[in-house]
Design a protein around this motif. Structure first.
Motif: not given
Length: 129
Positions: A49-68
């Motif tokens: 995955i691209s760095q930008r897409m991974l960064s966006l995905t992780l931020k959203e997953l963190e925001r939704d409470g799925l990732v620490n």
């Protein structure tokens, strides 16, 4: 505007499903469930995955409470990601979806080929099949 009288939370459900149902979110959850704690670059390498897409995905997953996200102030800085309890509970349905996809790849390929052959290059037109 959708009629939400019969389903007052439908718009919110749509919002959640659009996040957790996107391909990168699913793959991040599967990777973290399989390997446990991973650093950003490990995820990037594993998923292609691209760095930008991974960064966006992780931020959203963190925001939704799925990732620490855990930041370690070292040199160089170290950031690790793990699934939360809710992220772990999401792994079961995601894993089922992934298993279904893997188990049906050949059938999907065959169906696509049959469709493409039948359509004769008219995919995306309004011509009857």
């Amino acid at each position: 505007m959708p009629d939400t009288a019969g389903c007052p939370d439908c718009e919110r459900i749509n919002e959640v499903l659009s996040r957790v149902g996107d391909r990168w979110s699913v793959l991040v959850v599967i990777s973290l469930a399989r390997y446990g704690t991973l650093r950003f670059n490990e995820l990037k390498r594993n998923l292609g995955i691209s760095q930008r897409m991974l960064s966006l995905t992780l931020k959203e997953l963190e925001r939704d409470g799925l990732v620490n996200r855990t930041y370690h102030p070292t040199i160089p800085p170290k950031v690790e990601y793990t699934l939360t309890e809710m992220g772990q509970s999401f792994h079961a349905p995601v894993s089922a979806l992934g298993s279904w996809a893997l188990g049906n790849l050949n059938r999907i390929d065959a169906a696509r080929q049959a469709y493409d052959n039948k359509a004769g290059g008219e995919i995306g037109t309004d011509a009857p099949a």
